[in-house]
Design an enzyme around this catalytic site. Sequence first.
Site, PDB file in Angstrom:
ATOM      1  N   GLU A 152       0.837  -1.204   0.000  1.00 20.22           N
ATOM      2  CA  GLU A 152       0.000   0.000   0.000  1.00 20.22           C
ATOM      3  C   GLU A 152       0.868   1.249   0.000  1.00 20.22           C
ATOM      4  O   GLU A 152       1.973   1.241   0.542  1.00 20.22           O
ATOM      5  CB  GLU A 152      -0.876   0.030   1.263  1.00 20.22           C
ATOM      6  CG  GLU A 152      -2.272  -0.506   1.087  1.00 20.22           C
ATOM      7  CD  GLU A 152      -3.167   0.380   0.228  1.00 20.22           C
ATOM      8  OE1 GLU A 152      -2.653   1.177  -0.587  1.00 20.22           O
ATOM      9  OE2 GLU A 152      -4.381   0.260   0.362  1.00 20.22           O
TER      10      GLU A 152
ATOM     11  N   ARG B 292       1.153  12.339  -9.211  1.00 16.26           N
ATOM     12  CA  ARG B 292       1.685  11.026  -8.832  1.00 16.26           C
ATOM     13  C   ARG B 292       3.183  10.948  -9.071  1.00 16.26           C
ATOM     14  O   ARG B 292       3.895  10.213  -8.406  1.00 16.26           O
ATOM     15  CB  ARG B 292       1.036   9.912  -9.676  1.00 16.26           C
ATOM     16  CG  ARG B 292      -0.353   9.520  -9.273  1.00 16.26           C
ATOM     17  CD  ARG B 292      -0.751   8.199  -9.951  1.00 16.26           C
ATOM     18  NE  ARG B 292      -2.182   8.023 -10.036  1.00 16.26           N
ATOM     19  CZ  ARG B 292      -2.963   7.586  -9.048  1.00 16.26           C
ATOM     20  NH1 ARG B 292      -2.435   7.275  -7.888  1.00 16.26           N
ATOM     21  NH2 ARG B 292      -4.254   7.451  -9.210  1.00 16.26           N
TER      22      ARG B 292
ATOM     23  N   ASP C 110      -5.019   4.703   5.831  1.00 13.64           N
ATOM     24  CA  ASP C 110      -5.693   5.863   6.412  1.00 13.64           C
ATOM     25  C   ASP C 110      -6.703   5.337   7.454  1.00 13.64           C
ATOM     26  O   ASP C 110      -6.339   5.068   8.591  1.00 13.64           O
ATOM     27  CB  ASP C 110      -6.357   6.588   5.230  1.00 13.64           C
ATOM     28  CG  ASP C 110      -6.847   7.969   5.545  1.00 13.64           C
ATOM     29  OD1 ASP C 110      -6.911   8.332   6.715  1.00 13.64           O
ATOM     30  OD2 ASP C 110      -7.203   8.705   4.606  1.00 13.64           O
TER      31      ASP C 110
HETATM   32  C1  PRP Z   1      -5.872   5.179  -1.087  1.00 13.11           C
HETATM   33  C2  PRP Z   1      -4.707   4.269  -0.753  1.00 13.11           C
HETATM   34  C3  PRP Z   1      -5.357   3.098  -0.086  1.00 13.11           C
HETATM   35  C4  PRP Z   1      -6.593   3.690   0.541  1.00 13.11           C
HETATM   36  C5  PRP Z   1      -6.359   3.834   2.002  1.00 13.11           C
HETATM   37  O1  PRP Z   1      -6.398   4.810  -2.300  1.00 13.11           O
HETATM   38  O2  PRP Z   1      -4.009   3.898  -1.910  1.00 13.11           O
HETATM   39  O3  PRP Z   1      -5.689   2.078  -1.000  1.00 13.11           O
HETATM   40  O4  PRP Z   1      -6.819   4.980  -0.046  1.00 13.11           O
HETATM   41  O5  PRP Z   1      -7.486   4.347   2.634  1.00 13.11           O
HETATM   42  P1  PRP Z   1      -8.208   3.621   3.837  1.00 13.11           P
HETATM   43  O6  PRP Z   1      -7.170   3.143   4.790  1.00 13.11           O
HETATM   44  O7  PRP Z   1      -9.067   4.731   4.400  1.00 13.11           O
HETATM   45  O8  PRP Z   1      -9.047   2.499   3.298  1.00 13.11           O
HETATM   46  P2  PRP Z   1      -7.337   5.793  -3.167  1.00 13.11           P
HETATM   47  O9  PRP Z   1      -8.764   5.537  -2.775  1.00 13.11           O
HETATM   48  O10 PRP Z   1      -6.829   7.176  -3.020  1.00 13.11           O
HETATM   49  O11 PRP Z   1      -7.163   5.260  -4.640  1.00 13.11           O
HETATM   50  P3  PRP Z   1      -5.884   5.292  -5.604  1.00 13.11           P
HETATM   51  O12 PRP Z   1      -4.773   4.567  -4.878  1.00 13.11           O
HETATM   52  O13 PRP Z   1      -6.350   4.540  -6.798  1.00 13.11           O
HETATM   53  O14 PRP Z   1      -5.543   6.733  -5.895  1.00 13.11           O
END
Ligand code: PRP
Length: 190
Positions: free
Chosen positions: A101, A167, A105
């Site tokens: 990851e 990015r 978050d």
């Molecule tokens: C982000 C990150 C994780 C997720 C974490 O993805 O890459 O996969 O959020 O969040 P959480 O712990 O609250 O579940 P994002 O939704 O930004 O998508 P992307 O990576 O495709 O930009």
Amino acid sequence: MATSAFPPFRVLLSRDQILRRIHELARAITEAMRGEPPCLVVVIEGARTFARQLQKVLPGQLPLHEVRASSYGSGTVSSGEVRLTLGQDVPCAGRDVVLLEDIVDTGRTIAALQRHFAQKGARSCRVATLLSKPSRRVVDVALDFVGFEIPDEFVLGCGMDLDGRYREIPDVVVYEKSVEMAFQRAAAAR
Ligand code: PRP
């Protein structure tokens, strides 16, 4: 004077710091695996950059499998549920999975993916994340390999985006609208 391609956002973690930490994470992952190559699973899109950098320094050029996890629900507030829209076919049965990851978050995505891989018969499902924001956690998840714990700031770069932008910034930077707008005004005036 050369102009930068990106607004001069505040650097939270430099590219060099990140690369040094990725070497340390690679060593820790290798030790934990005790000679058994893990099944590396990248949570796209954001984790691609981190995953490629880690892959380069892990022994054996292990393949990177991809999963896409999406929160769903109506409106702008996530329902908190996560579904897999890519990666149902990752060959994980009987293997030690390491989820890669960019950032953890709330923890919802990782918790859902760990449930998924347990159901699919993975022997274990560890997590390696470049960043973690512990103050944002909603779901209690165990993170095995953490690059950096960071405060609750809107970070970009090293694979992380804002609507598909930024990015490519090699550092992890803190987004600020005013910095972006000043940069755009200056570019328009050139
Ligand atoms: C982000 C990150 C994780 C997720 C974490 O993805 O890459 O996969 O959020 O969040 P959480 O712990 O609250 O579940 P994002 O939704 O930004 O998508 P992307 O990576 O495709 O930009």
